[in-house]
Design an enzyme around this catalytic site. Structure first.
Site, PDB file in Angstrom:
ATOM      1  N   TYR A  24      50.579  35.585  45.112  1.00 10.26           N
ATOM      2  CA  TYR A  24      49.848  35.934  43.896  1.00 10.26           C
ATOM      3  C   TYR A  24      50.189  35.063  42.685  1.00 10.26           C
ATOM      4  CZ  TYR A  24      48.901  40.043  46.719  1.00 10.26           C
ATOM      5  OH  TYR A  24      48.519  40.876  47.732  1.00 10.26           O
ATOM      6  N   HIS A 101      39.566  39.006  43.635  1.00  6.40           N
ATOM      7  CA  HIS A 101      40.875  39.022  44.299  1.00  6.40           C
ATOM      8  C   HIS A 101      41.592  37.719  44.014  1.00  6.40           C
ATOM      9  CE1 HIS A 101      39.985  42.690  46.418  1.00  6.40           C
ATOM     10  NE2 HIS A 101      38.797  42.188  46.695  1.00  6.40           N
TER      11      HIS A 101
END
Length: 149
Positions: A24, A101
């Site tokens: 991430y 996302h």
């Protein structure tokens, strides 16, 4: 129609920058919020930026913005793959919904390949890192200008 975009973040995104940075990245949720506000301001839009680990709080936010807002950008986190309740709430929206996302969910575990959110989304962004949030807001501005999705 008002000029506010709801940017809605689901479970564990409060740990952005700390949790699995190899997937991430190191940017925090505060960094993402600043990016969203800056991007939106460039299009004359405001941002209501929220994060919750609780499904009901996400649903309440969707209900609040489902009509009359500039749109919804949602990263539902793990609820993407499990929540029929979020799908049902998003299906009531009369505004564009952009699913976003950070990682490319299609290159990850098989259970992440299915999204209930996509069934209600106008558009889907995955794998653009946190820049995907800015792209989502740009796309909402594009739609508001009357251009097709």
């Amino acid at each position: 129609m008002n000029d506010t975009v709801l940017v809605l973040n689901g479970p564990n995104l409060n740990l952005l920058g700390k949790r699995q940075p190899e997937i991430y990245g190191r940017e925090t949720l505060a960094d993402v919020e600043a990016l969203c506000r800056e991007t939106a301001a460039g299009f004359g839009l405001a941002v209501d930026f929220r994060q919750s680990n609780a499904e009901h709080a996400l649903i309440d936010a969707i209900h609040e913005f489902r009509v009359g807002s500039a749109g919804i950008v949602i990263n539902a986190g793990a609820y993407t793959h499990t929540s029929v309740a979020l799908l049902d709430a998003l299906n009531t929206c009369e505004v564009p919904v952009i699913e976003c996302h950070i990682s490319n969910v299609h290159r990850r575990e098989a259970f992440r390949h299915h999204s209930y959110i996509s069934l209600a989304a106008t558009s889907v962004l995955a794998g653009f890192g946190t820049h995907g949030y800015a792209l989502a807001i740009r796309h909402l501005a594009h739609l508001r200008a009357g251009r097709p999705a």
